[in-house]
Design an enzyme around this catalytic site. Sequence first.
Site, PDB file in Angstrom:
ATOM      1  N   SER A  96       0.838  -1.200   0.000  1.00  0.00           N
ATOM      2  CA  SER A  96       0.000   0.000   0.000  1.00  0.00           C
ATOM      3  C   SER A  96       0.880   1.260   0.000  1.00  0.00           C
ATOM      4  O   SER A  96       1.752   1.397  -0.858  1.00  0.00           O
ATOM      5  CB  SER A  96      -0.937  -0.057   1.218  1.00  0.00           C
ATOM      6  OG  SER A  96      -1.982   0.846   1.084  1.00  0.00           O
ATOM      7  N   ASP A 118      -9.034  -6.346  -4.442  1.00  0.00           N
ATOM      8  CA  ASP A 118      -8.627  -5.006  -3.980  1.00  0.00           C
ATOM      9  C   ASP A 118      -9.308  -3.936  -4.834  1.00  0.00           C
ATOM     10  O   ASP A 118      -9.017  -3.796  -6.020  1.00  0.00           O
ATOM     11  CB  ASP A 118      -7.095  -4.894  -4.085  1.00  0.00           C
ATOM     12  CG  ASP A 118      -6.534  -3.655  -3.406  1.00  0.00           C
ATOM     13  OD1 ASP A 118      -7.296  -2.697  -3.182  1.00  0.00           O
ATOM     14  OD2 ASP A 118      -5.328  -3.657  -3.105  1.00  0.00           O
ATOM     15  N   HIS A 166      -8.370  -5.015  -0.119  1.00  0.00           N
ATOM     16  CA  HIS A 166      -7.026  -4.434   0.015  1.00  0.00           C
ATOM     17  C   HIS A 166      -6.282  -4.909   1.267  1.00  0.00           C
ATOM     18  O   HIS A 166      -5.107  -5.261   1.211  1.00  0.00           O
ATOM     19  CB  HIS A 166      -7.174  -2.907   0.019  1.00  0.00           C
ATOM     20  CG  HIS A 166      -5.889  -2.174   0.193  1.00  0.00           C
ATOM     21  ND1 HIS A 166      -4.873  -2.239  -0.727  1.00  0.00           N
ATOM     22  CD2 HIS A 166      -5.442  -1.371   1.188  1.00  0.00           C
ATOM     23  CE1 HIS A 166      -3.863  -1.498  -0.311  1.00  0.00           C
ATOM     24  NE2 HIS A 166      -4.168  -0.975   0.843  1.00  0.00           N
TER      25      HIS A 166
HETATM   26  N1  LIG Z   1      -5.153  -0.984   6.910  1.00  0.00           N
HETATM   27  C1  LIG Z   1      -4.167  -0.213   6.247  1.00  0.00           C
HETATM   28  C2  LIG Z   1      -4.737   0.199   4.943  1.00  0.00           C
HETATM   29  C3  LIG Z   1      -3.948   1.131   4.123  1.00  0.00           C
HETATM   30  O1  LIG Z   1      -2.975   0.393   3.499  1.00  0.00           O
HETATM   31  C4  LIG Z   1      -3.762   0.965   7.085  1.00  0.00           C
HETATM   32  O2  LIG Z   1      -4.547   1.358   7.949  1.00  0.00           O
HETATM   33  O3  LIG Z   1      -2.681   1.475   6.913  1.00  0.00           O
END
Ligand SMILES: N[C@@H](CCO)C(=O)O
Length: 358
Positions: free
Chosen positions: A146, A300, A329
């Site tokens: 991410s 995702d 995701h």
């Molecule tokens: N669950 C992750 C999602 C974003 O990648 C976060 O809170 O960083």
Amino acid sequence: MVMMTKKVNIGGMKVHTYKHTEDFILESGEVLPGFELEYNTMGELKEGVKIVWVCHALTGNADVKEWWNGLFGKGKLYNEKEHFVICANVLGSCYGSTGPLSTNPKTGKPYFHDFPQVTIKDIARSLNLLRESLEIGHIDTLIGASLGGQQALEWSIQCPDLFENLIVVASNAQHSPWGIAFNESQRLALQADPTWYENREDAGQNGLRAARAIAMLSYRHYETYSQTQTDKQEEQLDNYKASSYQRYQGDKLVERFNAYSYWVLSKAMDAHHVGRGRGGLQKALKSIKAKTLIIGISSDVLFPVNEQRLIAEHIPSATYHELESLYGHDGFLVHFEELKECIDHFYYAAERVQLQVG
Ligand SMILES: N[C@@H](CCO)C(=O)O
Ligand SMILES: CC(=O)SCCNC(=O)CCNC(=O)[C@H](O)C(C)(C)COP(=O)(O)OP(=O)(O)OC[C@H]1O[C@@H](n2cnc3c(N)ncnc32)[C@H](O)[C@@H]1OP(=O)(O)O
């Protein structure tokens, strides 16, 4: 080498602080008069161990043994016997590194809304300064998911000779209009909270609660909600499971994060574009020299698999793996076995190529 160990945390990672005492000129042209990065390490930085550098996601932190415990720790894929693992809390976040609640040396008060815009390029440059201070000249694996994947891609373009292997999970090379729209909706929630405009540590908490609830829709999937949040009673008119889940997730983030950092890091995510100033995205990706594994998650909706395929297509030595999941995701935080399996396979294939070439 300057490695100031402050403490060992509950999970057993050592916690250190890097202090950069010179002005740090940001991509925006604004200047941070120095900064600190708090970082965690696992294992010893010594001859013969492989260095693994982890970049964390939006609300993540340096404690990889906490949120990626299926991959990091004793007997795991990355373990203290064979690896030296390092992960730094990113600039702008709220887990010990310089961020909006840090003291602005010019005023002697927290930055609050005056914290400058930081970009993924700035974050990668700050990580590289930490790396230089530790005299690390070669990194076996750079891995991130991410927002962490955005940093990993950017850093491997800034320093193409530094990394042997690059692993990017559920990320992108340029943040999409869809992703920016999600982030803007969340920032609107922050702005709708009247306390957001006050300079106080807990400003915008209600807004942050709503922002996280919005974000959950992009981190999960229709199926995730159907499977876990379906109510049993047909006659129900209110107080649905899914509603209480959204509220709970909002509350949970408010307990561990602040609205200012959320604003700053969501803006960093929006501005992510590896092609900026480099003649475009394809040219930038082409310059990556590391052996690369790109992992997409089939469900995702925030970083859809077409974005992963695009990255893999343009990095010269990249392979692409798609993880089948209904989780969405956040699948990168739960599917440890599958992640381990495809990463293992990636190393194995890279070794075989090495042997053949050798
Ligand atoms: N669950 C992750 C999602 C974003 O990648 C976060 O809170 O960083
Ligand atoms: C890379 C990063 O940096 S990630 C960002 C940092 N994140 C973290 O540090 C935490 C990482 N963990 C997570 O994000 C999640 O726990 C995941 C994605 C790993 C796993 O999620 P899951 O366990 O499937 O479920 P999820 O977190 O969605 O929900 C479970 C929680 O919601 C609660 N819950 C579930 N349904 C409901 C409901 N209807 N109403 C109220 N609460 C509910 C559960 O009781 C549980 O509470 P708990 O977290 O206090 O134990």
